[in-house]
Design a protein around this motif. Structure first.
Motif, PDB file in Angstrom:
ATOM      1  N   CYS A  11      -0.437   3.393   3.541  1.00 32.40           N
ATOM      2  CA  CYS A  11      -0.035   2.995   4.904  1.00 32.40           C
ATOM      3  C   CYS A  11       1.237   2.154   4.915  1.00 32.40           C
ATOM      4  O   CYS A  11       1.800   1.903   5.980  1.00 32.40           O
ATOM      5  CB  CYS A  11      -1.173   2.265   5.616  1.00 32.40           C
ATOM      6  SG  CYS A  11      -1.442   0.565   5.065  1.00 32.40           S
TER       7      CYS A  11
ATOM      8  N   CYS B 172       0.832  -1.201   0.000  1.00 35.68           N
ATOM      9  CA  CYS B 172       0.000   0.000   0.000  1.00 35.68           C
ATOM     10  C   CYS B 172       0.868   1.253   0.000  1.00 35.68           C
ATOM     11  O   CYS B 172       1.758   1.409   0.840  1.00 35.68           O
ATOM     12  CB  CYS B 172      -0.892  -0.016   1.242  1.00 35.68           C
ATOM     13  SG  CYS B 172      -1.916   1.453   1.396  1.00 35.68           S
TER      14      CYS B 172
ATOM     15  N   CYS C 175      -6.331  -1.799  -0.111  1.00 35.53           N
ATOM     16  CA  CYS C 175      -5.511  -2.224   1.021  1.00 35.53           C
ATOM     17  C   CYS C 175      -6.388  -2.820   2.121  1.00 35.53           C
ATOM     18  O   CYS C 175      -7.408  -2.238   2.493  1.00 35.53           O
ATOM     19  CB  CYS C 175      -4.738  -1.020   1.560  1.00 35.53           C
ATOM     20  SG  CYS C 175      -3.888  -1.338   3.105  1.00 35.53           S
TER      21      CYS C 175
ATOM     22  N   CYS D 140      -6.134  -0.128   5.268  1.00 38.80           N
ATOM     23  CA  CYS D 140      -6.655   1.249   5.236  1.00 38.80           C
ATOM     24  C   CYS D 140      -7.618   1.505   4.080  1.00 38.80           C
ATOM     25  O   CYS D 140      -8.211   2.578   4.000  1.00 38.80           O
ATOM     26  CB  CYS D 140      -5.502   2.254   5.204  1.00 38.80           C
ATOM     27  SG  CYS D 140      -4.674   2.392   3.606  1.00 38.80           S
TER      28      CYS D 140
HETATM   29 ZN    ZN Z   1      -3.024   0.769   3.397  1.00 39.33          ZN
END
Ligand code: ZN
Length: 136
Positions: A34, A31, A45, A48
């Motif tokens: 994050c 990701c 993701c 997040c």
């Molecule tokens: Zn993420």
């Protein structure tokens, strides 16, 4: 000769995963928001929800953290039972279910070091390279 296997998941994301495997690379999605790795393949993701996922090459190193021998035929005779499955904790921290190559469940110890390999397989969609693990 390619081993016949159950059909893969194909489609957005999955096609990219298998294209990297065809090149001999195990890549998972990291990701861009994050920084965590998502697995299995996802459009967002798993931590997040961001869609900013980039394919990152894994080292191919890991250790076996769990394993099982399947004695039930779930695939109409496609796979010969019993067959072994291993859960590998990749060096990058992801848990990856795979097949052992060159050893059986009776030879496995928890924490056994393994490394990535690929075997030639095919399903109804055609040939593909399956990521498996052999003794490191
Ligand atoms: Zn993420």
């Amino acid at each position: 000769m390619a081993e016949r296997r159950p059909n893969r998941y194909l489609g957005p994301g999955h096609d990219d995963f298998w294209a990297w495997c065809a090149k001999g690379e195990l890549r998972l999605q990291r990701c861009g928001s994050c920084g965590k790795l998502s697995w299995p393949v996802s459009e967002g993701c798993e931590y997040c929800g961001s869609g900013a996922l980039e394919w990152e090459r894994m080292s191919g190193r890991g250790v076996i953290v769990s394993w099982a021998s399947f004695v039930q035929d779930y695939y109409g005779g496609l796979l010969t039972v019993p067959y072994d499955t291993i859960l590998v904790e990749l060096e990058e921290g992801v848990l990856f279910t795979s097949d052992p190559l060159g050893f059986g469940a009776d030879e496995i110890e928890a924490g056994m070091a393994v490394r990535l390999a690929f075997i030639d397989c095919e399903d109804e969609a055609g040939p593909f390279r399956l990521p498996v693990f052999e003794r490191a």
